[in-house]
Motif scaffolding. Structure first.
Motif, PDB file in Angstrom:
ATOM      1  N   ALA A 116     -14.236 -23.287 -51.478  1.00  0.00           N
ATOM      2  CA  ALA A 116     -15.036 -22.426 -50.607  1.00  0.00           C
ATOM      3  C   ALA A 116     -14.647 -22.562 -49.138  1.00  0.00           C
ATOM      4  O   ALA A 116     -14.768 -21.614 -48.367  1.00  0.00           O
ATOM      5  CB  ALA A 116     -16.518 -22.738 -50.788  1.00  0.00           C
ATOM      6  N   ARG A 157     -19.256 -17.700 -50.707  1.00  0.00           N
ATOM      7  CA  ARG A 157     -17.881 -18.206 -50.700  1.00  0.00           C
ATOM      8  C   ARG A 157     -17.635 -19.127 -51.900  1.00  0.00           C
ATOM      9  O   ARG A 157     -16.547 -19.119 -52.478  1.00  0.00           O
ATOM     10  CB  ARG A 157     -17.599 -18.943 -49.389  1.00  0.00           C
ATOM     11  N   THR A 158     -18.642 -19.903 -52.275  1.00  0.00           N
ATOM     12  CA  THR A 158     -18.503 -20.774 -53.444  1.00  0.00           C
ATOM     13  C   THR A 158     -18.345 -19.951 -54.721  1.00  0.00           C
ATOM     14  O   THR A 158     -17.506 -20.260 -55.582  1.00  0.00           O
ATOM     15  CB  THR A 158     -19.729 -21.689 -53.562  1.00  0.00           C
ATOM     16  N   TYR A 187     -12.590 -10.563 -48.504  1.00  0.00           N
ATOM     17  CA  TYR A 187     -12.422 -11.994 -48.247  1.00  0.00           C
ATOM     18  C   TYR A 187     -10.943 -12.328 -48.136  1.00  0.00           C
ATOM     19  O   TYR A 187     -10.076 -11.586 -48.606  1.00  0.00           O
ATOM     20  CB  TYR A 187     -13.072 -12.837 -49.351  1.00  0.00           C
ATOM     21  N   LEU A 205     -15.060 -14.577 -45.196  1.00  0.00           N
ATOM     22  CA  LEU A 205     -15.563 -13.250 -45.549  1.00  0.00           C
ATOM     23  C   LEU A 205     -15.236 -12.265 -44.435  1.00  0.00           C
ATOM     24  O   LEU A 205     -15.294 -12.603 -43.254  1.00  0.00           O
ATOM     25  CB  LEU A 205     -17.075 -13.296 -45.773  1.00  0.00           C
ATOM     26  N   ILE A 252     -12.150 -19.950 -47.761  1.00  0.00           N
ATOM     27  CA  ILE A 252     -12.470 -18.527 -47.857  1.00  0.00           C
ATOM     28  C   ILE A 252     -13.178 -18.054 -46.592  1.00  0.00           C
ATOM     29  O   ILE A 252     -14.115 -18.698 -46.100  1.00  0.00           O
ATOM     30  CB  ILE A 252     -13.336 -18.246 -49.098  1.00  0.00           C
ATOM     31  N   ARG A 255     -17.168 -18.368 -41.256  1.00  0.00           N
ATOM     32  CA  ARG A 255     -16.455 -17.953 -42.466  1.00  0.00           C
ATOM     33  C   ARG A 255     -17.346 -17.135 -43.389  1.00  0.00           C
ATOM     34  O   ARG A 255     -16.840 -16.463 -44.295  1.00  0.00           O
ATOM     35  CB  ARG A 255     -15.945 -19.187 -43.213  1.00  0.00           C
ATOM     36  N   ALA A 291     -14.829 -18.435 -54.786  1.00  0.00           N
ATOM     37  CA  ALA A 291     -13.815 -19.437 -55.114  1.00  0.00           C
ATOM     38  C   ALA A 291     -13.836 -19.756 -56.611  1.00  0.00           C
ATOM     39  O   ALA A 291     -12.775 -19.868 -57.250  1.00  0.00           O
ATOM     40  CB  ALA A 291     -14.048 -20.712 -54.301  1.00  0.00           C
TER      41      ALA A 291
END
Length: 336
Positions: free
Chosen positions: A174, A157-158, A326, A179, A177, A151, A161
């Motif tokens: 996260a 990702r955090t 994303y 990428l 999500i 991912r 989010a």
């Protein structure tokens, strides 16, 4: 002296003049390989000696030897002790012209100002980007040297989010999500996970052409639903195909008309997806560029049934060459 010029006269018409610049052994290798592949040198034909080649082209003997070693290691020639080097018995034979002439590459530098999808260089943004990049790559961690979560990196990702929950009302963490290299890849992944060839899909009319290309290319049956001042009209969509499996929309800033989907239409679209167990693909490609107050909350943030997948990108707020986007994936599609 004549004994040292084995095959020397026979090669005048076959071996081209080598360029004066660049690695000479590589140029000689390329010339000989081209002659072998096009059949100018027949299978089993004897190659000249390295001494002959070195003398003819003004090469060092070691350069000629290196050329022959490359031909032998790649299977284009075989060496026979005491006899010489010969064209290998099994080699590919290719035409002189491998491909048809292609159109000239697009001159990116010549793009006109104010073109669609073109970002403007912003010194402050670039300075900050450069500082952060330098800071994080000065002492790269072990995560930079291995393949991690498919991912994408958890810290990014955090951060995404957190931003989406605050700025767009997206309900996510996260773990949802993924990428991507941009919106295009995100849409492609969603189509592969959620649709099968022949499934019906609504798309805005007019729409983002590349989205239509992805959906049509996947084998979906695409229905263009008209867009008016309130955005896509779900009532017309249901009259065209009530049992569609998905709808692709750009509700915050419709592409290319620029209208914002009204709350009434948003609720109707969500209700349709819930009743028909269908998916909504929300492309929120430039929601940051709204100057008359904050944008409406994302469709995903209004969805209580997990039917909306949310697409975003950094191409507009940073620059397209970054190639990072994303997807906020519904839980039901995440494993797929």
């Amino acid at each position: 002296m004549k004994k040292n010029r084995t095959n020397f006269p026979d090669w005048s018409a076959l071996i081209p003049v080598l360029p004066g610049d660049g690695p000479r052994s590589r140029e000689l290798y390329a010339a000989l390989r081209r002659l072998i592949e096009t059949g100018a040198l027949a299978t089993g034909a004897k190659l000249p000696t390295t001494r002959d080649l070195a003398q003819r082209f003004g090469l060092s003997r070691s350069a000629a030897v290196a050329c022959f070693e490359m031909l032998i290691s790649e299977g284009f020639a075989v060496a026979k002790v005491g006899a010489g080097t010969f064209v290998a018995p099994d080699v590919p034979h290719l035409p002189l012209t491998l491909i048809k002439p292609r159109p000239a590459e697009i001159d990116v530098a010549a793009s006109l100002p104010c073109g669609l999808g073109v970002a403007v260089s912003d010194p402050r943004t670039l300075d900050m980007f450069r500082i952060l990049l330098s800071r994080h790559l000065t002492r790269p961690g072990p995560e930079h040297f291995r393949y991690g979560d498919p991912r994408g990196g958890l810290p990014l990702r955090t951060a995404i989010a957190t931003y989406l929950r605050t700025a767009r009302g997206v309900r996510c963490d996260a773990g949802q999500i993924v990428l991507t290299s941009g919106t295009q890849q995100g849409l492609d992944l969603l189509v592969r996970a959620a649709l099968r060839p022949g499934d019906a899909v609504w798309i805005e009319n007019p729409c983002y052409p590349m989205a239509h290309a992805v959906l049509a290319g996947s084998g979906a049956t695409v229905f263009g639903v008209p867009v008016d001042a309130e955005g896509l009209d779900p009532e017309i969509g249901e009259s065209l195909c009530s049992k569609a499996r998905a709808a692709y929309v750009t509700p915050s800033h419709q592409y290319p008309l620029g209208v914002t989907m009204t709350m009434r239409r948003r609720l109707a679209l969500l209700d349709w997806a819930r009743r028909n167990d269908a998916w909504i693909i929300e492309d929120d490609y430039d929601s940051e560029f709204r100057y008359a107050g904050p944008p409406l909350t994302s469709l995903q943030g209004m969805d209580g049934s997990g039917r909306v997948a949310y697409l975003g990108t950094f191409s507009k707020i940073l620059f397209p060459g970054l190639r990072i986007g994303y997807v906020v994936v519904p839980e039901a599609l995440l494993d797929a």
